[in-house]
Design a protein around this motif. Structure first.
Motif, PDB file in Angstrom:
ATOM      1  N   ALA A 118     -12.425  13.716   2.800  1.00  0.00           N
ATOM      2  CA  ALA A 118     -12.781  15.140   2.877  1.00  0.00           C
ATOM      3  C   ALA A 118     -11.542  16.016   2.689  1.00  0.00           C
ATOM      4  CB  ALA A 118     -13.448  15.446   4.211  1.00  0.00           C
ATOM      5  N   THR A 122     -10.942  18.789  -0.150  1.00  0.00           N
ATOM      6  CA  THR A 122     -10.602  20.169   0.197  1.00  0.00           C
ATOM      7  C   THR A 122      -9.358  20.620  -0.563  1.00  0.00           C
ATOM      8  OG1 THR A 122     -11.583  19.948   2.392  1.00  0.00           O
ATOM      9  CG2 THR A 122      -9.948  21.684   2.112  1.00  0.00           C
ATOM     10  N   PHE A 126      -9.596  23.793  -3.019  1.00  0.00           N
ATOM     11  CA  PHE A 126      -8.807  24.992  -2.717  1.00  0.00           C
ATOM     12  C   PHE A 126      -7.809  25.244  -3.844  1.00  0.00           C
ATOM     13  CE2 PHE A 126      -9.110  26.251   1.987  1.00  0.00           C
ATOM     14  CZ  PHE A 126     -10.406  25.802   2.095  1.00  0.00           C
ATOM     15  N   ILE A 246      -5.386  24.114   7.866  1.00  0.00           N
ATOM     16  CA  ILE A 246      -6.832  23.892   7.869  1.00  0.00           C
ATOM     17  C   ILE A 246      -7.186  23.030   9.078  1.00  0.00           C
ATOM     18  CG2 ILE A 246      -8.752  22.855   6.592  1.00  0.00           C
ATOM     19  CD1 ILE A 246      -7.324  23.596   4.016  1.00  0.00           C
ATOM     20  N   PRO A 247      -8.106  23.491   9.930  1.00  0.00           N
ATOM     21  CA  PRO A 247      -8.465  22.706  11.113  1.00  0.00           C
ATOM     22  C   PRO A 247      -9.371  21.538  10.748  1.00  0.00           C
ATOM     23  CG  PRO A 247      -9.891  24.616  10.975  1.00  0.00           C
ATOM     24  CD  PRO A 247      -8.919  24.721   9.820  1.00  0.00           C
ATOM     25  N   GLY A 248      -9.548  20.647  11.695  1.00  0.00           N
ATOM     26  CA  GLY A 248     -10.445  19.515  11.481  1.00  0.00           C
ATOM     27  C   GLY A 248     -10.875  18.954  12.822  1.00  0.00           C
ATOM     28  N   SER A 249     -11.517  17.824  12.770  1.00  0.00           N
ATOM     29  CA  SER A 249     -11.988  17.201  14.008  1.00  0.00           C
ATOM     30  C   SER A 249     -10.819  16.892  14.942  1.00  0.00           C
ATOM     31  CB  SER A 249     -12.717  15.902  13.676  1.00  0.00           C
ATOM     32  OG  SER A 249     -12.800  15.104  14.844  1.00  0.00           O
ATOM     33  N   ILE A 250     -11.042  17.088  16.229  1.00  0.00           N
ATOM     34  CA  ILE A 250      -9.991  16.762  17.200  1.00  0.00           C
ATOM     35  C   ILE A 250      -9.778  15.253  17.284  1.00  0.00           C
ATOM     36  CG2 ILE A 250     -10.257  18.838  18.598  1.00  0.00           C
ATOM     37  CD1 ILE A 250     -11.943  17.181  20.566  1.00  0.00           C
ATOM     38  N   HIS A 259      -3.427  21.365  13.769  1.00  0.00           N
ATOM     39  CA  HIS A 259      -3.741  22.025  15.038  1.00  0.00           C
ATOM     40  C   HIS A 259      -2.467  22.465  15.747  1.00  0.00           C
ATOM     41  CE1 HIS A 259      -7.831  19.749  15.016  1.00  0.00           C
ATOM     42  NE2 HIS A 259      -7.840  20.815  14.252  1.00  0.00           N
ATOM     43  N   LEU A 268      -5.185  30.053  10.793  1.00  0.00           N
ATOM     44  CA  LEU A 268      -6.272  29.099  10.574  1.00  0.00           C
ATOM     45  C   LEU A 268      -7.020  29.491   9.302  1.00  0.00           C
ATOM     46  CD1 LEU A 268      -8.762  27.799  13.228  1.00  0.00           C
ATOM     47  CD2 LEU A 268      -9.580  28.640  11.037  1.00  0.00           C
ATOM     48  N   GLU A 270     -10.235  28.689   6.765  1.00  0.00           N
ATOM     49  CA  GLU A 270     -11.513  28.024   6.542  1.00  0.00           C
ATOM     50  C   GLU A 270     -11.889  28.028   5.077  1.00  0.00           C
ATOM     51  OE1 GLU A 270     -14.713  28.399   9.819  1.00  0.00           O
ATOM     52  OE2 GLU A 270     -13.910  30.396   9.454  1.00  0.00           O
ATOM     53  N   GLU A 271     -11.447  29.058   4.372  1.00  0.00           N
ATOM     54  CA  GLU A 271     -11.800  29.201   2.959  1.00  0.00           C
ATOM     55  C   GLU A 271     -10.549  29.615   2.212  1.00  0.00           C
ATOM     56  OE1 GLU A 271     -14.566  32.431   3.407  1.00  0.00           O
ATOM     57  OE2 GLU A 271     -16.236  31.011   3.348  1.00  0.00           O
ATOM     58  N   ASP A 274      -9.329  33.102   2.546  1.00  0.00           N
ATOM     59  CA  ASP A 274      -8.559  33.509   3.729  1.00  0.00           C
ATOM     60  C   ASP A 274      -7.073  33.652   3.395  1.00  0.00           C
ATOM     61  OD1 ASP A 274     -10.903  33.254   5.164  1.00  0.00           O
ATOM     62  OD2 ASP A 274     -10.341  31.389   6.168  1.00  0.00           O
TER      63      ASP A 274
ATOM     64  N   GLY B 248     -13.010  22.220  14.298  1.00  0.00           N
ATOM     65  CA  GLY B 248     -13.753  21.139  13.653  1.00  0.00           C
ATOM     66  C   GLY B 248     -13.641  21.277  12.159  1.00  0.00           C
ATOM     67  N   SER B 249     -14.403  20.467  11.467  1.00  0.00           N
ATOM     68  CA  SER B 249     -14.363  20.512  10.010  1.00  0.00           C
ATOM     69  C   SER B 249     -14.734  21.897   9.504  1.00  0.00           C
ATOM     70  CB  SER B 249     -15.346  19.490   9.442  1.00  0.00           C
ATOM     71  OG  SER B 249     -15.628  19.805   8.095  1.00  0.00           O
ATOM     72  N   ILE B 250     -14.037  22.344   8.448  1.00  0.00           N
ATOM     73  CA  ILE B 250     -14.387  23.638   7.858  1.00  0.00           C
ATOM     74  C   ILE B 250     -15.753  23.575   7.178  1.00  0.00           C
ATOM     75  CG2 ILE B 250     -12.014  24.419   7.542  1.00  0.00           C
ATOM     76  CD1 ILE B 250     -12.216  23.569   4.602  1.00  0.00           C
ATOM     77  N   LEU B 268      -6.648  27.304  20.745  1.00  0.00           N
ATOM     78  CA  LEU B 268      -7.174  26.085  20.134  1.00  0.00           C
ATOM     79  C   LEU B 268      -7.013  24.927  21.114  1.00  0.00           C
ATOM     80  CD1 LEU B 268      -6.525  24.890  16.512  1.00  0.00           C
ATOM     81  CD2 LEU B 268      -6.241  23.336  18.433  1.00  0.00           C
TER      82      LEU B 268
END
Lengths: 358, 358
Positions: A118, A122, A126, A246-250, A259, A268, A270-271, A274, B248-250, B268
């Protein structure tokens, strides 16, 4: 004699500037005993200049001629302006491909060599979006996020710049030689290291410094804690450039670095939009096939640029004047001017003044 | 006559305080014509007090006696102090269970009614961790993140508080009646609405206000953009309480709300320990079975996962078998399996068995 200067060990940009000032701007005279003596140089540089390694230099020249690579000196007008402003611009840059790509507005995209599928997707998406928006994507040609970013920019029909930690004749990793060749067709592959330099570990933090120095900001896509990408991000922040993550799962180890950056102030993301909004970058709508999230906002941005250009006029104005005329914040004005300058729509004049280019 | 005050429409905490001051602190005198006249009350309250609905009040009293529920007035010394400090503390709180649980240090955990399996597991794990750390987990008894948080706190052997948007005799959703009964055994279920109040839509923002008002901070686990959880978070921020969000995931719609919060200043959170550190809460290490995460911990976690994968093998095993083989708690095993499953390292087989994916 640019090849001589490129190979002079320990020569920094300030010393190069002094050396050339002493030599009346003629690079070929920099090795003259009188000139080298007049400048405060590190011992290694002094020794080398007093009896240069002609064999190595001849090889370099032969390679440069054969490959079409160029050497950019810190004192050249074509030296990338953002890199010049950064804290530790290299004295010399070897460039394969387009020197003007190095002067285009750039976003650094970096991250893990072992990203998740993923994360890789991304990075590609992007980068393609940035490319369509007219932003050059700069990275390090490594496995993972780096190569996905270069590829995405190419897929988006845009420019991309790869910075190496080895000589330009030693594309590293070798698996990316074909990618490097595609990058060179419109963008550039650059290095501060002379030909035949091996990709040694200590070269990579220096490579990272160039990546962040060339760029308006650095976007970290996926990164583990204590990874090289965080060095690039730290260098960017220290040079006052924006840092994005870009954030993601902890539960994902390759989101930890991102993070950590967000916790310490990185924006942060997301797109892709941003990033552009944060950099105050103007993107004509028709240039984008994917809409930039909040279309109204993009419209607003356009208006701000128009307002700034109107306030500027062809006779020129200082940032303070522009702030007074437009009501924009001075940081916004400064970054917008930089974008316009890189787009050749505004010129910096002596005395901190700026003017529109007709 | 507390039941009378609880049913008085539109009575706010300031008016209740004046009314009782006028009545010399005796709730039963608040309905006296002279006393009610002396205070500036909304018309609906005045009308009600002049001819109270005795049938309704008698029903309330009967239900209160039968259920053991209590009415807390804003003026009572046992009224939760953090809620009292918040901008809009209700005049009256109906409480089933432990009144002192309402005075314990609380963390609100809220989020989507349709979380991802990973989000639900995170809510459970974090709540269990907070419970072990001595922090009461406060939420809204809704489906999804709310109920996972209550359950996690109970599994961790700690206190939890559920705030309703209906009367305490109308547990909503009805599916959570058994959960509410477990909560009441050590914690509390509370509402500002009198018995027989239906769970009407407009009640929920008022319920959210109590959740955030009771708590030192609010943690949003997973939430869509424009969801009710963001209201709770906004109320918390407005009352100067901390707001926490888990990234989490974007690509996950239920991470968007969390990302929006982080962009506007929420902290966060990657690990439960982050929240405690931010709230400056001291937790004796031996109180925690899961250590509060730095790099060493990550190593520990990895080890547990390796142990689990080893115990699992490619032929598969049930959770009970895995618990026996590893000595890990069954909740841990369940949530670790979930994580591994989401990472495509483990597959769920028919009959509750799991196997490694080669």
């Amino acid at each position: 004699m640019r090849a001589l200067l490129g190979r002079t060990p320990g020569l920094n940009s300030a010393q190069l500037e002094e050396l050339l000032a002493e030599a009346g701007g003629e690079a070929e005279r920099a090795a003259e005993a009188r000139i080298a003596r007049a400048v405060d140089l590190p011992q290694a540089a002094r020794t080398f200049l007093s009896s240069p390694d002609e064999t190595a230099i001849d090889s370099d020249v032969a390679w440069l001629e054969g490959s079409g690579a160029r050497i950019l000196l810190y004192t050249d007008p074509e030296y990338p302006p953002l890199l010049r402003e950064s804290t530790s611009a290299p004295a010399v840059l070897y460039v394969l491909g387009s020197v003007s790509a190095l002067r285009s507005p750039q976003l650094a995209m970096v991250g893990s060599r072992s990203p998740t599928p993923a994360g890789r997707a991304t990075a590609r998406e992007f980068a393609a979006w940035f490319a369509r928006a007219g932003l050059t994507v700069t990275s390090g040609l490594a496995f993972g996020i780096d190569s996905a970013s270069h590829e995405g920019a190419l897929a988006g029909g845009g420019l991309t710049v790869a910075v190496l930690g080895s000589g330009l004749d030693r594309i590293y990793p070798a698996e990316h030689a074909a990618l490097a060749a595609r990058i060179v067709q419109s963008g550039a592959v650059v290095s501060e290291f002379p030909p035949r330099t091996a990709p040694l570990r200590p070269n990579f933090p220096r490579r990272d410094r160039i990546i962040s120095g060339l760029s308006l900001g650095t976007l970290v896509v996926e990164a583990a804690r204590q990874s090289g990408s965080l060095i690039t991000a730290r260098l960017a922040a220290e040079s006052g450039r924006e840092v994005f993550a870009i954030p993601g799962s902890i539960h994902s180890p390759v989101s930890r670095g991102c993070h950590q950056l967000i916790k310490s102030g990185a924006k942060l993301v997301e797109e892709a939009a941003d990033v552009l909004a944060e950099l105050n970058i103007l993107v004509p709508k028709e240039q984008l096939t994917t809409p930039p999230g909040d279309t109204e906002e993009a419209g607003e941005l356009d208006k701000e640029y128009e307002m700034l250009l109107d306030a500027l006029g062809f006779e020129g104005a200082t940032i303070d004047t522009l702030v007074a005329r437009t009501g924009l914040r001075s940081e916004s004005v400064a970054s917008m001017l930089l974008i316009l300058e890189l787009g050749d729509r505004v010129a910096a004049l002596p005395g901190g003044r700026y003017a529109r280019i007709p």
